[in-house]
Design a protein around this motif. Structure first.
Motif, PDB file in Angstrom:
ATOM      1  N   LEU A  95      -5.815   6.527  -2.404  1.00 50.81           N
ATOM      2  CA  LEU A  95      -4.669   5.785  -2.952  1.00 50.81           C
ATOM      3  C   LEU A  95      -3.745   5.312  -1.827  1.00 50.81           C
ATOM      4  CD1 LEU A  95      -3.878   8.133  -5.995  1.00 50.81           C
ATOM      5  CD2 LEU A  95      -4.867   5.826  -6.103  1.00 50.81           C
ATOM      6  N   GLN A  96      -3.500   6.206  -0.838  1.00 51.98           N
ATOM      7  CA  GLN A  96      -2.629   5.838   0.281  1.00 51.98           C
ATOM      8  C   GLN A  96      -3.296   4.826   1.208  1.00 51.98           C
ATOM      9  OE1 GLN A  96      -1.397   9.830   1.686  1.00 51.98           O
ATOM     10  NE2 GLN A  96       0.704   9.063   1.402  1.00 51.98           N
ATOM     11  N   GLY A  97      -4.577   5.001   1.416  1.00 56.45           N
ATOM     12  CA  GLY A  97      -5.298   4.054   2.266  1.00 56.45           C
ATOM     13  C   GLY A  97      -5.250   2.643   1.687  1.00 56.45           C
ATOM     14  N   CYS A  98      -5.360   2.554   0.364  1.00 58.62           N
ATOM     15  CA  CYS A  98      -5.259   1.239  -0.287  1.00 58.62           C
ATOM     16  C   CYS A  98      -3.858   0.661  -0.109  1.00 58.62           C
ATOM     17  CB  CYS A  98      -5.588   1.354  -1.777  1.00 58.62           C
ATOM     18  SG  CYS A  98      -7.350   1.578  -2.112  1.00 58.62           S
ATOM     19  N   ALA A  99      -2.844   1.531  -0.214  1.00 59.39           N
ATOM     20  CA  ALA A  99      -1.471   1.049  -0.020  1.00 59.39           C
ATOM     21  C   ALA A  99      -1.298   0.517   1.389  1.00 59.39           C
ATOM     22  CB  ALA A  99      -0.473   2.176  -0.300  1.00 59.39           C
ATOM     23  N   GLU A 100      -1.906   1.191   2.352  1.00 60.09           N
ATOM     24  CA  GLU A 100      -1.779   0.763   3.747  1.00 60.09           C
ATOM     25  C   GLU A 100      -2.450  -0.609   3.943  1.00 60.09           C
ATOM     26  OE1 GLU A 100      -2.697  -0.092   7.652  1.00 60.09           O
ATOM     27  OE2 GLU A 100      -4.334   0.725   6.397  1.00 60.09           O
ATOM     28  N   LEU A 101      -3.631  -0.773   3.348  1.00 58.99           N
ATOM     29  CA  LEU A 101      -4.315  -2.074   3.448  1.00 58.99           C
ATOM     30  C   LEU A 101      -3.516  -3.168   2.733  1.00 58.99           C
ATOM     31  CD1 LEU A 101      -8.084  -1.128   2.921  1.00 58.99           C
ATOM     32  CD2 LEU A 101      -7.033  -2.105   4.985  1.00 58.99           C
ATOM     33  N   SER A 102      -2.951  -2.814   1.583  1.00 63.67           N
ATOM     34  CA  SER A 102      -2.142  -3.787   0.832  1.00 63.67           C
ATOM     35  C   SER A 102      -0.943  -4.232   1.660  1.00 63.67           C
ATOM     36  CB  SER A 102      -1.694  -3.157  -0.493  1.00 63.67           C
ATOM     37  OG  SER A 102      -0.600  -3.847  -1.050  1.00 63.67           O
ATOM     38  N   ASP A 103      -0.292  -3.278   2.340  1.00 60.56           N
ATOM     39  CA  ASP A 103       0.835  -3.616   3.217  1.00 60.56           C
ATOM     40  C   ASP A 103       0.392  -4.512   4.366  1.00 60.56           C
ATOM     41  OD1 ASP A 103       2.644  -2.137   1.787  1.00 60.56           O
ATOM     42  OD2 ASP A 103       2.582  -0.396   3.125  1.00 60.56           O
ATOM     43  N   ARG A 104      -0.666  -4.062   5.053  1.00 65.12           N
ATOM     44  CA  ARG A 104      -1.074  -4.743   6.281  1.00 65.12           C
ATOM     45  C   ARG A 104      -1.501  -6.182   6.002  1.00 65.12           C
ATOM     46  NH1 ARG A 104      -6.003  -3.380   9.217  1.00 65.12           N
ATOM     47  NH2 ARG A 104      -5.946  -1.344   8.172  1.00 65.12           N
ATOM     48  N   HIS A 105      -2.249  -6.378   4.898  1.00 68.17           N
ATOM     49  CA  HIS A 105      -2.759  -7.727   4.612  1.00 68.17           C
ATOM     50  C   HIS A 105      -1.927  -8.465   3.571  1.00 68.17           C
ATOM     51  CE1 HIS A 105      -6.450  -7.078   6.960  1.00 68.17           C
ATOM     52  NE2 HIS A 105      -6.486  -5.846   6.441  1.00 68.17           N
ATOM     53  N   GLN A 106      -0.857  -7.809   3.081  1.00 69.74           N
ATOM     54  CA  GLN A 106      -0.007  -8.421   2.043  1.00 69.74           C
ATOM     55  C   GLN A 106      -0.841  -8.827   0.826  1.00 69.74           C
ATOM     56  OE1 GLN A 106       3.677  -8.954   2.067  1.00 69.74           O
ATOM     57  NE2 GLN A 106       3.118  -7.125   3.240  1.00 69.74           N
ATOM     58  N   LEU A 107      -1.593  -7.850   0.317  1.00 60.84           N
ATOM     59  CA  LEU A 107      -2.478  -8.103  -0.830  1.00 60.84           C
ATOM     60  C   LEU A 107      -1.978  -7.357  -2.060  1.00 60.84           C
ATOM     61  CD1 LEU A 107      -5.975  -7.653   0.877  1.00 60.84           C
ATOM     62  CD2 LEU A 107      -4.620  -9.748   0.590  1.00 60.84           C
ATOM     63  N   CYS A 108      -2.374  -7.870  -3.199  1.00 64.86           N
ATOM     64  CA  CYS A 108      -2.050  -7.226  -4.460  1.00 64.86           C
ATOM     65  C   CYS A 108      -2.736  -5.854  -4.544  1.00 64.86           C
ATOM     66  CB  CYS A 108      -2.533  -8.129  -5.594  1.00 64.86           C
ATOM     67  SG  CYS A 108      -1.984  -7.600  -7.211  1.00 64.86           S
ATOM     68  N   TYR A 109      -2.018  -4.895  -5.106  1.00 63.08           N
ATOM     69  CA  TYR A 109      -2.532  -3.532  -5.282  1.00 63.08           C
ATOM     70  C   TYR A 109      -2.596  -3.297  -6.787  1.00 63.08           C
ATOM     71  CZ  TYR A 109      -2.692   1.588  -4.345  1.00 63.08           C
ATOM     72  OH  TYR A 109      -3.045   2.915  -4.250  1.00 63.08           O
ATOM     73  N   HIS A 110      -3.800  -3.193  -7.306  1.00 62.16           N
ATOM     74  CA  HIS A 110      -3.985  -3.187  -8.761  1.00 62.16           C
ATOM     75  C   HIS A 110      -4.744  -1.946  -9.199  1.00 62.16           C
ATOM     76  CE1 HIS A 110      -4.365  -4.997 -12.729  1.00 62.16           C
ATOM     77  NE2 HIS A 110      -5.654  -4.759 -12.715  1.00 62.16           N
ATOM     78  N   MET A 168       3.367  16.848 -12.265  1.00 63.20           N
ATOM     79  CA  MET A 168       4.469  15.872 -12.411  1.00 63.20           C
ATOM     80  C   MET A 168       3.893  14.577 -12.954  1.00 63.20           C
ATOM     81  SD  MET A 168       5.217  14.360  -8.587  1.00 63.20           S
ATOM     82  CE  MET A 168       5.060  15.865  -7.634  1.00 63.20           C
ATOM     83  N   SER A 169       4.792  13.663 -13.257  1.00 60.20           N
ATOM     84  CA  SER A 169       4.372  12.360 -13.758  1.00 60.20           C
ATOM     85  C   SER A 169       3.493  11.648 -12.720  1.00 60.20           C
ATOM     86  CB  SER A 169       5.623  11.529 -14.055  1.00 60.20           C
ATOM     87  OG  SER A 169       5.495  10.215 -13.596  1.00 60.20           O
ATOM     88  N   ALA A 170       2.464  10.981 -13.189  1.00 63.13           N
ATOM     89  CA  ALA A 170       1.592  10.228 -12.279  1.00 63.13           C
ATOM     90  C   ALA A 170       2.371   9.148 -11.546  1.00 63.13           C
ATOM     91  CB  ALA A 170       0.442   9.600 -13.066  1.00 63.13           C
ATOM     92  N   VAL A 171       3.354   8.562 -12.218  1.00 63.49           N
ATOM     93  CA  VAL A 171       4.144   7.497 -11.588  1.00 63.49           C
ATOM     94  C   VAL A 171       4.951   8.077 -10.419  1.00 63.49           C
ATOM     95  CG1 VAL A 171       6.003   5.820 -11.952  1.00 63.49           C
ATOM     96  CG2 VAL A 171       4.237   6.120 -13.700  1.00 63.49           C
ATOM     97  N   GLN A 172       5.552   9.248 -10.644  1.00 64.72           N
ATOM     98  CA  GLN A 172       6.302   9.888  -9.563  1.00 64.72           C
ATOM     99  C   GLN A 172       5.372  10.205  -8.394  1.00 64.72           C
ATOM    100  OE1 GLN A 172       9.824  10.616  -9.532  1.00 64.72           O
ATOM    101  NE2 GLN A 172       9.170  10.728  -7.395  1.00 64.72           N
ATOM    102  N   HIS A 173       4.169  10.684  -8.720  1.00 61.14           N
ATOM    103  CA  HIS A 173       3.207  10.996  -7.659  1.00 61.14           C
ATOM    104  C   HIS A 173       2.836   9.741  -6.866  1.00 61.14           C
ATOM    105  CE1 HIS A 173       0.111  13.331  -5.638  1.00 61.14           C
ATOM    106  NE2 HIS A 173      -0.757  12.365  -5.909  1.00 61.14           N
ATOM    107  N   LEU A 174       2.565   8.646  -7.566  1.00 61.69           N
ATOM    108  CA  LEU A 174       2.234   7.386  -6.874  1.00 61.69           C
ATOM    109  C   LEU A 174       3.404   6.920  -6.017  1.00 61.69           C
ATOM    110  CD1 LEU A 174       0.388   5.498  -9.767  1.00 61.69           C
ATOM    111  CD2 LEU A 174      -0.651   6.362  -7.647  1.00 61.69           C
ATOM    112  N   SER A 175       4.600   7.111  -6.523  1.00 58.61           N
ATOM    113  CA  SER A 175       5.782   6.733  -5.748  1.00 58.61           C
ATOM    114  C   SER A 175       5.882   7.584  -4.486  1.00 58.61           C
ATOM    115  CB  SER A 175       7.031   6.892  -6.619  1.00 58.61           C
ATOM    116  OG  SER A 175       8.193   6.671  -5.863  1.00 58.61           O
ATOM    117  N   LEU A 208       3.540   8.883  -2.876  1.00 56.53           N
ATOM    118  CA  LEU A 208       2.480   8.481  -1.936  1.00 56.53           C
ATOM    119  C   LEU A 208       2.775   7.125  -1.291  1.00 56.53           C
ATOM    120  CD1 LEU A 208      -0.832   9.361  -3.879  1.00 56.53           C
ATOM    121  CD2 LEU A 208       0.293  10.699  -2.076  1.00 56.53           C
ATOM    122  N   GLY A 209       3.780   6.429  -1.780  1.00 57.52           N
ATOM    123  CA  GLY A 209       4.086   5.100  -1.223  1.00 57.52           C
ATOM    124  C   GLY A 209       3.226   3.993  -1.789  1.00 57.52           C
TER     125      GLY A 209
END
Lengths: 468, 468
Positions: free
Chosen positions: A212-227, A246-253, A255-256
């Motif tokens: 999940l974090q690796g995808c966020a990093e790629l999304s940041d670096r390439h400015q791509l949609c994260y879906h 805890m809530s999955a949303v809080q967990h995703l938050s 993780l960045g």
């Protein structure tokens, strides 16, 4: 050559205005009051009389290869339905090409100009699968964001107490999935041709934090949609409690993973706190009302989301969970469904709001609202012209209400995507739908005799979800 | 001349069978295993290859004149919406004729062969209005039950604490309404021509006991369908408590208004006891899922009804509360909507069940199940042949599931009603839809500037229903 659409009723932000719209190349050159832009010899003239002009809708969430499973999967909740979907997933590259073509045609002929394909790709043949999808979308000429489905945890991880199930095949570890995504981005991300790659982890329930974090990093670096899928079912809600406490949303938050580039499909089981947190990040919730009912997932709290300022768009979801791919159907249902959850009619979604959600809201959800979703000078020309003289748009009352709350059929007259005319007089210009139909006719699918995945999990699901 | 449909997939009770079907005059002469009935020179032969044959659906509840209000009425709950409907109700006879024609065409082209028109008729011009409706239905050739809306209590009576509202015009007293109904029955009830009169009190909330009982007496004496709204909204539920101190269903039962000829539209707010009582009488509940969502009425307890053995059919409701009149849309939504109320998927409505509800269930609801609703020797030939090669019915998986859960469009190929071919190759044979469209195009309606009824009641409604 420029195209001038004269004196047309156009959807401008929240209401209709009569305007002239001049298209030039890929772009909307000028929007001006009706009757003010001159006819010149180098301009193709289109009369706007008895027509309605809207920005193209965005189908915020689908799975194109499920076209082959339309009408096939029995009446089951997501987790069991998914077992049958896996057992009957297409495995031939040609099917992926035609699945993309079919999904694109259905999108365009129901008012869409862009889609998010949360795409199954054949393990080990990812490049070839992506190539087939891209060829399909480019042959139709639709704008497409393709987010390949990736996960690094087994199917069983998506169930409450899933550790008690047979674990099945383990997918590749996170680092290999991320390396693959880097390769796919390098190979296929091509904004100049209207093809975008997104990061598409299946959902928190089948992905490690590293993925999940690796995808966020790629999304940041390439400015791509994260879906990704988010809390589609009560089972996923329980998985989050089991795994994170805890809530999955809080967990995703934590993780960045949440930003204005994030779009989350479903969110049926998000809480008011989740909604506030999502709204604060600028993320988008993609509402898939037909699929949510078909799978009995529940009623997403859409009115609460809108009141909290969370961006909400519409999706059809794949044809295995919405045996149609018609955006106008998803928009109608998503508009009227939530009235049963709030008796105060001042909170009800209006046709105008629904169209804003489907256009500018959809564009935000695929991180393209600087290019598409509104009819304004400098935006790309992704436009749909509707015929107000069709039987399903009569009598002459409120055209926006007829479009959203009626059952418009064959009302899409002309479609431009990136300035290219894709549909004229209701007919596809870029591909021949008859050839698609011949392909679809030739292949006969029947429900699987052998339902190995289903048989492995049904009693577990019944025990943990129905007998609490 | 007889018509032989050869080797066609036909819906038989709960599943598909490949059969030969021989039509003779108004009736189905023989149903036999595929390939067994001979081709003879006096038989018109129709190939059943790639076709699906179903009994025609019954649209169990609509209001035909609301075609003129399609797209017009804002997003409001029933009681306030009704004020706007009254303010914009058509008043010209020609509009009633065309409203009937439009409703009939939409019904037929979405798989229906019969409808229940709970018809508004112009006060003081009841005979002329009924004549216009009958001419409309006969020109299309549809089977129609017309139950004129009658009531003997004022509009305000339908509100909780309605005595606090301006009482408005009082309708005619019960005995005059009943005398009128006797006259309309004598003049227009004509089963041999496929036109039936029903008793159609608006609902308990605007009818005296004398009117409700008088309608039951007429229904008994002439063996006619007894059709009314029932507990569509929470407001009506509260009216019943205020007025009777008991369930409206129990009150109707005490009055002798419930029998196998009774069909009740909506029933959103019926209790489990009500369901058991209704089931014991053989009455029918007509489910109108699109309208219930559009008006925010709530979620009718349809799964409970089915489990209790209550007959349930589908309706579109009028075009002012379902801005389309498409039976396949109502059937799809009514099939998937209730999954959110029961997590046990073994209770979910299957496509096969939904089709049984729409055909034989619908026929029971209009008291015609001895004539229509099933494909069997001796039944009248009210049949619909669907084209399985249309794009919306592909790929080849489960045709019943594609029909119910997809978004079939232009798949109705041939329609027979009372043995008469009404539609051929998807085109109406009896009327020219282009003329209807021209009529609809010429009349422009805009939301009323003056909303006198609405202004009178909005603050009352808000006080009694939203601030308890």
């Amino acid at each position: 050559m420029q195209t001038l659409i004269q004196s047309v009723l156009a959807f401008q932000n929240t209401s209709l205005e009569s305007v002239d719209v001049l298209l030039d190349g890929q772009q909307i050159h000028t929007v001006a009051p009706a009757g003010t832009l001159p006819t010149t010899p180098d301009r193709q003239i289109i009369s706007g009389q008895d027509k309605l002009l809207l920005p193209g809708f965005v189908n915020g969430h689908t799975h194109s290869s499920q076209v082959w499973q339309r009408g096939l999967i029995p009446q089951l909740p997501l987790e069991l339905w998914l077992a049958d979907v896996f057992d009957s997933t297409p495995q031939q590259l040609e099917q992926f090409y035609w699945g993309a073509v079919s999904t694109a045609i259905d999108t365009v002929l129901s008012g869409g100009t862009c889609l998010m394909d949360h795409a199954y790709v054949i393990p080990g043949r990812e490049i070839e699968t992506m190539d087939a999808l891209v060829r399909g979308y480019r042959s139709v000429g639709i704008r497409a964001v393709i987010a390949p489905l990736i996960q690094d945890m087994p199917f069983a991880a998506g169930f409450p107490s899933g550790c008690l199930l047979p674990q099945g095949t383990s997918p590749k570890p996170a680092e290999q999935q991320l390396a693959l995504m880097e390769a796919l981005i390098a190979e296929f991300h091509d904004p100049d041709q209207g093809i975008y790659i997104g990061l598409g982890p299946t959902g928190f329930h089948r992905c490690s934090d590293a993925l999940l974090q690796g995808c966020a990093e790629l999304s940041d670096r390439h400015q791509l949609c994260y879906h990704m899928h988010l809390l589609e079912t009560r089972a996923q809600h329980r998985v989050a409690q089991e795994r994170y406490g805890m809530s999955a949303v809080q967990h995703l938050s934590n993780l960045g993973c949440l930003s204005s580039r994030t779009s989350l499909a479903h969110g049926v089981w998000i809480s008011d706190n989740d909604i506030a947190l999502l709204a604060s990040t600028g993320a988008t919730l993609v509402h898939n009302p037909v699929s949510n009912l078909r799978l009995g997932s529940g009623l997403a709290p859409i009115l609460n989301c809108l009141q909290a300022g969370l961006n909400v768009s519409f999706g059809c979801d794949g044809a295995a969970s919405n045996d149609a791919q018609n955006l106008l159907e998803a928009i109608k249902l998503g508009t009227i469904l939530h009235r049963i959850s709030d008796s105060d009619y001042e909170n009800w979604i209006t046709p105008e709001q629904a169209l804003a959600m489907a256009t500018v809201g959809g564009a935000k959800g695929v991180h393209l609202s600087d290019r598409i979703g509104t009819i304004a000078s400098g935006m790309e020309a992704d436009l749909v012209l509707y015929n107000l003289n069709h039987a399903s748009m009569l009598p002459r009352t409120n055209p926006l209400q007829l479009l959203v709350l009626g059952r418009p059929t064959e009302v899409v007259e002309t479609v431009w995507i990136r300035g290219q005319k894709i549909v004229n007089q209701g007919q596809m210009l870029t591909v021949n739908p008859n050839i698609l139909n011949q392909v679809l006719q030739q292949r006969i699918s029947t429900p699987e005799q052998k339902r190995s995945a289903y048989d492995n999990i049904e009693s577990h699901y019944r025990k943990v979800m129905l007998k609490p």
